[in-house]
Write a protein that holds these residues in place. Structure first.
Motif, mmCIF file in Angstrom:
data_model
loop_
_atom_site.group_PDB
_atom_site.id
_atom_site.type_symbol
_atom_site.label_atom_id
_atom_site.label_comp_id
_atom_site.label_asym_id
_atom_site.label_seq_id
_atom_site.Cartn_x
_atom_site.Cartn_y
_atom_site.Cartn_z
ATOM 1 N N ALA B 12 14.013 1.228 4.653
ATOM 2 C CA ALA B 12 13.949 -0.219 4.484
ATOM 3 C C ALA B 12 13.419 -0.606 3.116
ATOM 4 O O ALA B 12 12.778 0.174 2.429
ATOM 5 C CB ALA B 12 13.054 -0.818 5.562
ATOM 6 N N ASP B 13 13.699 -1.857 2.772
ATOM 7 C CA ASP B 13 13.139 -2.398 1.552
ATOM 8 C C ASP B 13 11.750 -2.941 1.824
ATOM 9 O O ASP B 13 11.468 -3.438 2.907
ATOM 10 C CB ASP B 13 14.006 -3.554 1.039
ATOM 11 N N VAL B 14 10.895 -2.837 0.837
ATOM 12 C CA VAL B 14 9.605 -3.511 0.910
ATOM 13 C C VAL B 14 9.655 -4.548 -0.208
ATOM 14 O O VAL B 14 9.783 -4.192 -1.376
ATOM 15 C CB VAL B 14 8.430 -2.538 0.664
ATOM 16 N N GLY B 15 9.628 -5.818 0.189
ATOM 17 C CA GLY B 15 9.684 -6.887 -0.814
ATOM 18 C C GLY B 15 10.911 -6.790 -1.691
ATOM 19 O O GLY B 15 10.865 -7.101 -2.874
ATOM 20 N N GLY B 16 11.980 -6.302 -1.114
ATOM 21 C CA GLY B 16 13.225 -6.253 -1.886
ATOM 22 C C GLY B 16 13.393 -5.001 -2.728
ATOM 23 O O GLY B 16 14.365 -4.854 -3.443
ATOM 24 N N ILE B 17 12.418 -4.096 -2.686
ATOM 25 C CA ILE B 17 12.602 -2.864 -3.446
ATOM 26 C C ILE B 17 12.821 -1.700 -2.490
ATOM 27 O O ILE B 17 12.377 -1.723 -1.346
ATOM 28 C CB ILE B 17 11.415 -2.540 -4.380
ATOM 29 N N ALA B 18 13.522 -0.725 -2.966
ATOM 30 C CA ALA B 18 13.804 0.455 -2.167
ATOM 31 C C ALA B 18 12.557 1.323 -2.137
ATOM 32 O O ALA B 18 12.338 2.150 -3.016
ATOM 33 C CB ALA B 18 14.981 1.215 -2.759
ATOM 34 N N ALA B 19 11.732 1.088 -1.125
ATOM 35 C CA ALA B 19 10.437 1.756 -1.047
ATOM 36 C C ALA B 19 10.585 3.276 -1.077
ATOM 37 O O ALA B 19 9.809 3.977 -1.740
ATOM 38 C CB ALA B 19 9.698 1.319 0.210
ATOM 39 N N ASP B 20 11.588 3.740 -0.381
ATOM 40 C CA ASP B 20 11.824 5.184 -0.325
ATOM 41 C C ASP B 20 12.051 5.804 -1.690
ATOM 42 O O ASP B 20 11.506 6.870 -2.001
ATOM 43 C CB ASP B 20 13.089 5.447 0.499
ATOM 44 N N ARG B 21 12.887 5.155 -2.473
ATOM 45 C CA ARG B 21 13.174 5.651 -3.818
ATOM 46 C C ARG B 21 11.889 5.692 -4.650
ATOM 47 O O ARG B 21 11.606 6.661 -5.337
ATOM 48 C CB ARG B 21 14.204 4.774 -4.548
ATOM 49 N N LEU B 22 11.139 4.596 -4.559
ATOM 50 C CA LEU B 22 9.902 4.510 -5.338
ATOM 51 C C LEU B 22 8.947 5.638 -4.951
ATOM 52 O O LEU B 22 8.382 6.326 -5.807
ATOM 53 C CB LEU B 22 9.234 3.150 -5.124
ATOM 54 N N LEU D 81 3.005 -4.866 -9.493
ATOM 55 C CA LEU D 81 2.085 -3.788 -9.111
ATOM 56 C C LEU D 81 1.723 -3.897 -7.627
ATOM 57 O O LEU D 81 1.710 -2.892 -6.911
ATOM 58 C CB LEU D 81 0.817 -3.852 -9.978
ATOM 59 N N GLU D 82 1.450 -5.121 -7.185
ATOM 60 C CA GLU D 82 1.082 -5.329 -5.777
ATOM 61 C C GLU D 82 2.226 -4.869 -4.862
ATOM 62 O O GLU D 82 1.999 -4.207 -3.856
ATOM 63 C CB GLU D 82 0.766 -6.813 -5.557
ATOM 64 N N LEU D 83 3.421 -5.233 -5.254
ATOM 65 C CA LEU D 83 4.618 -4.856 -4.491
ATOM 66 C C LEU D 83 4.786 -3.333 -4.445
ATOM 67 O O LEU D 83 4.989 -2.752 -3.367
ATOM 68 C CB LEU D 83 5.833 -5.497 -5.167
ATOM 69 N N TYR D 84 4.673 -2.706 -5.583
ATOM 70 C CA TYR D 84 4.833 -1.245 -5.646
ATOM 71 C C TYR D 84 3.742 -0.567 -4.805
ATOM 72 O O TYR D 84 4.002 0.398 -4.098
ATOM 73 C CB TYR D 84 4.759 -0.742 -7.092
ATOM 74 N N GLU D 85 2.529 -1.090 -4.913
ATOM 75 C CA GLU D 85 1.438 -0.443 -4.166
ATOM 76 C C GLU D 85 1.630 -0.636 -2.674
ATOM 77 O O GLU D 85 1.299 0.256 -1.882
ATOM 78 C CB GLU D 85 0.085 -0.978 -4.641
ATOM 79 N N LEU D 86 2.196 -1.769 -2.285
ATOM 80 C CA LEU D 86 2.484 -2.001 -0.871
ATOM 81 C C LEU D 86 3.508 -0.962 -0.389
ATOM 82 O O LEU D 86 3.336 -0.349 0.663
ATOM 83 C CB LEU D 86 3.039 -3.418 -0.686
ATOM 84 N N ALA D 87 4.527 -0.764 -1.171
ATOM 85 C CA ALA D 87 5.573 0.213 -0.822
ATOM 86 C C ALA D 87 4.991 1.623 -0.753
ATOM 87 O O ALA D 87 5.380 2.434 0.086
ATOM 88 C CB ALA D 87 6.702 0.159 -1.844
ATOM 89 N N LEU D 88 4.055 1.897 -1.616
ATOM 90 C CA LEU D 88 3.482 3.250 -1.667
ATOM 91 C C LEU D 88 2.439 3.470 -0.588
ATOM 92 O O LEU D 88 2.331 4.569 -0.036
ATOM 93 C CB LEU D 88 2.885 3.520 -3.052
ATOM 94 N N ILE D 89 1.673 2.433 -0.272
ATOM 95 C CA ILE D 89 0.671 2.551 0.790
ATOM 96 C C ILE D 89 1.370 2.781 2.113
ATOM 97 O O ILE D 89 0.977 3.580 2.928
ATOM 98 C CB ILE D 89 -0.181 1.259 0.904
ATOM 99 N N ASP D 90 2.453 2.017 2.296
ATOM 100 C CA ASP D 90 3.223 2.061 3.520
ATOM 101 C C ASP D 90 3.544 3.499 3.931
ATOM 102 O O ASP D 90 3.515 3.865 5.096
ATOM 103 C CB ASP D 90 4.523 1.297 3.291
ATOM 104 N N GLU D 91 3.814 4.287 2.927
ATOM 105 C CA GLU D 91 4.156 5.686 3.140
ATOM 106 C C GLU D 91 3.132 6.422 4.000
ATOM 107 O O GLU D 91 3.459 7.275 4.804
ATOM 108 C CB GLU D 91 4.259 6.348 1.755
ATOM 109 N N MET D 92 1.864 6.065 3.776
ATOM 110 C CA MET D 92 0.817 6.777 4.506
ATOM 111 C C MET D 92 0.672 6.269 5.931
ATOM 112 O O MET D 92 0.227 6.980 6.819
ATOM 113 C CB MET D 92 -0.513 6.604 3.787
ATOM 114 N N LEU D 93 1.046 5.014 6.134
ATOM 115 C CA LEU D 93 0.912 4.415 7.454
ATOM 116 C C LEU D 93 2.046 4.824 8.384
ATOM 117 O O LEU D 93 1.881 4.901 9.585
ATOM 118 C CB LEU D 93 0.912 2.891 7.339
ATOM 119 N N SER D 94 3.182 5.065 7.826
ATOM 120 C CA SER D 94 4.368 5.285 8.660
ATOM 121 C C SER D 94 4.361 6.663 9.298
ATOM 122 O O SER D 94 3.639 7.558 8.894
ATOM 123 C CB SER D 94 5.626 5.112 7.817
#
Lengths: 94, 94, 94, 94
Positions: B12-22, D81-94
């Motif tokens: 899924a996207d997080v805030g419109g970005i491809a979280a997985d890719r990041l 940055l907030e968006l990227y960190e959200l996407a990256l934090i998510d990784e640990m929660l999932s």
């Protein structure tokens, strides 16, 4: 530092910090950094002028760095480098 | 933000970005940076060992930097430096 | 390390230094530095790929740097920065 | 460039280079670098004073760096940055 009640909070704390002090530190640092950038610009221009005159600016930088050293230290460094390079060159000849 | 029931939102996207890719980019970079730090640690240990053996590590660094240069370039650089230093020393004698 | 008398001086001193040891140190360092350059090249490529995918690589660098910090430290740093910026912004409003 | 016969060789070439010009460049650069070092020393003292007053100098440096940015750019950077960190934090929660 400032009168209370004159419409701004420069003497007050913001979140428990002395906002005035912080502003003063930041402004002083920014002013000095601005001056530093000016000097850096001047140095860059001299190097550009030296290059335009035909000098090798990389070598000028080396010469300036070496001039900061004590003469005896510089000579010892040169001798040690020569010795090490001799030992290392040998490797290819053997 | 994540799809219910699939356990995690990796597609899924997080805030419109491809979280997985990041995440993948960040993990790959962090892994390589970790390896780089390991190599840097190894290099540091060799310098420490060289120093313990009595070598001047500053000069070893200079020799290594110079070995990366083409021999003709290094010789020209040395000659130019000698010339410049002669011109600059002269200043004090005259 | 090598047999004496086989046509090179690898066991001998050059100018009083153990040439062999020096060569060994230099070769080991150069090998590790070469590996480091390879990793650095790989990291650069990942950033280029991330940029090509639409990510802001400056922000990825910031996020990676911040991930190295302890979470509590990072939160405290963010709070302090917010506080300082509030104190500094205030200056323009007052 | 200068008159011959005035008792020093400032007008003469040393090894085919205009020694005078080189000396002048080097002296001008050294003078400016000296001034730069002075400013750097002053900046360091202000940071020391700020630290002595209880401020976190690392955060002051961050705030100063950020003040150089355009406000809209800074806000966009913070949001990304907030968006990227959200996407990256998510990784640990999932």
């Amino acid at each position: 530092m400032t009168e209370p009640g004159i419409g701004h909070n420069s003497g007050a704390d913001v979140g428990g910090i002395a906002a005035d002090r912080l502003r003063s530190f930041v402004q002083r640092i920014e002013r000095l950094e601005e001056e530093k950038r000016g000097l850096q610009e001047d140095i860059k221009e001299i190097y550009a002028e030296a290059k335009g005159t035909g000098f090798d600016t990389k070598i000028i930088r080396m010469a300036i760095r070496r001039r900061k050293m004590d003469k005896a230290d510089r000579q010892e460094q040169d001798a040690t480098l020569e010795l090490y390079e001799l030992a290392l060159i040998d490797e290819m000849l053997s």
